[in-house]
Design an enzyme around this catalytic site. Sequence first.
Site, short mmCIF file in Angstrom:
data_model
loop_
_atom_site.label_atom_id
_atom_site.label_comp_id
_atom_site.label_asym_id
_atom_site.label_seq_id
_atom_site.Cartn_x
_atom_site.Cartn_y
_atom_site.Cartn_z
N SER A 80 -36.54 29.31 -55.88
CA SER A 80 -37.34 28.50 -54.94
C SER A 80 -38.77 28.49 -55.42
O SER A 80 -39.39 29.54 -55.53
CB SER A 80 -37.27 29.09 -53.52
OG SER A 80 -38.25 28.48 -52.71
N GLU A 216 -38.28 10.66 -53.26
CA GLU A 216 -39.49 11.43 -52.93
C GLU A 216 -40.78 10.79 -53.47
O GLU A 216 -41.80 10.81 -52.79
CB GLU A 216 -39.36 12.86 -53.44
CG GLU A 216 -38.25 13.64 -52.73
CD GLU A 216 -38.19 15.10 -53.14
OE1 GLU A 216 -39.19 15.81 -52.94
OE2 GLU A 216 -37.16 15.53 -53.68
N HIS A 232 -12.52 5.54 -58.75
CA HIS A 232 -11.46 5.81 -57.77
C HIS A 232 -11.91 5.55 -56.34
O HIS A 232 -11.18 5.89 -55.41
CB HIS A 232 -10.96 7.25 -57.94
CG HIS A 232 -10.47 7.51 -59.34
ND1 HIS A 232 -9.17 7.28 -59.73
CD2 HIS A 232 -11.13 7.90 -60.45
CE1 HIS A 232 -9.04 7.56 -61.02
NE2 HIS A 232 -10.23 7.94 -61.48
N LYS A 325 -39.47 20.73 -42.10
CA LYS A 325 -39.65 22.19 -42.26
C LYS A 325 -40.50 22.73 -41.11
O LYS A 325 -40.25 23.81 -40.59
CB LYS A 325 -40.28 22.50 -43.62
CG LYS A 325 -39.31 22.29 -44.80
CD LYS A 325 -39.91 22.66 -46.16
CE LYS A 325 -38.89 22.51 -47.28
NZ LYS A 325 -39.41 22.79 -48.61
O1 PA5 Z 1 -39.36 18.26 -54.04
C1 PA5 Z 1 -39.49 18.92 -53.04
O2 PA5 Z 1 -40.60 19.15 -52.52
C2 PA5 Z 1 -38.27 19.49 -52.35
O3 PA5 Z 1 -37.10 18.90 -52.84
C3 PA5 Z 1 -38.26 21.02 -52.55
O4 PA5 Z 1 -37.95 21.35 -53.88
C4 PA5 Z 1 -37.23 21.63 -51.59
O5 PA5 Z 1 -37.59 21.34 -50.26
C5 PA5 Z 1 -37.11 23.15 -51.77
O6 PA5 Z 1 -38.35 23.78 -51.83
P1 PA5 Z 1 -38.61 24.90 -52.95
O7 PA5 Z 1 -38.39 24.17 -54.25
O8 PA5 Z 1 -40.01 25.34 -52.77
O9 PA5 Z 1 -37.59 25.95 -52.70
#
Ligand code: PA5
Length: 333
Positions: A80, A216, A232, A325
């Site tokens: 993470s 994003e 398929h 979040k």
């Molecule tokens: O691109 C983003 O901001 C999200 O996809 C994050 O990667 C996701 O919410 C997980 O957060 P993190 O990468 O800090 O674990």
Amino acid sequence: MLGRVLAQPSITERLLRQALQVPLPNFLHGVVVVGMGGSGMCGDLLATLADSTSPVPVVVHKDYGLPKWVGRTTLVVAVSYSGETEETLDAAREALRRDLPLAVMTRGGALAQLAMEHGVPLVQVQGPKMLPRAALPFMVTPLLQLGATLGLVPDPRGSTAALHLRSLAAQLGPSVPFESNPAKQLAGKLLHATAAIYGHGPMATVAQRWRAQLNENAKVFARDLCLPEMNHNDLVPWPVDKGAAGQHVVLLRHQHESERVKLRFVVTEELGWCHAAGITQVGPFEGDPLAALLGAIFYGDLVSVYLAGLRGVDPSPVEAIAALKGRLGGSPQ
Ligand code: PA5
């Protein structure tokens, strides 16, 4: 965001030269990488490369907890960027509760804290603070080095990825005008149609990254699907659903497709994709497997940022993710 994408060749070059020094167990029957979003994608890349080289399974888990089958000879790697992602923290805590081998990769936060408190091997992600998806080169390189240490994938230091990225940057960068820049041209096509991104094998993994980056960065819907599986199911509506005309098909191709897979691309175009607003083939991406993967990702990252520019949106903020979040509050203990 554009600056971050353009830095990928130099960051990859620098990080690929470094060696990873982290104590890891040496008897394993498998690896589970836990991570969400941009961090989870790094696990997907490791698993994709490991498919053709690893003697043990490498699985990516994108959820709370851990599968029941994960046992004492399976390494759990919690990834993470922020170190604050609820699902990843929950999986890491579950690994500790079940006394499973655990390693952590993060830039800090509660996950780093947890690793330090419990003496868990910690790979500290380098570089300045940035958005998780922009940090992919900072995370994927050490994760692959960890994979190489465990014998899952070849040593990434042998890859020509940095060279490949530099050559793509020269062809697709912002200084290359629209008329001779295929990434800008594709962004122009996606301004008027939803991207339906298809790939086979490693390019199916890259298709997920393209979709996520379009979501994003450009803030648009996109779909990602893989061959042969789409033959398929997803093939069926193309000739009959009016929605076909609102989609632009992006085909991510790679050098090692078998003759059968190549034939499937041809026949699927004749039966289905010919009804789309348009079709763009990207690739085939060449070079060693890591170079092909990172090159295809770089290409898609650029398309997503160019599309954001054409749509007049700021690629960086992801307000809906932050709001979600925030609404969910802190992670469960
Ligand atoms: O691109 C983003 O901001 C999200 O996809 C994050 O990667 C996701 O919410 C997980 O957060 P993190 O990468 O800090 O674990």
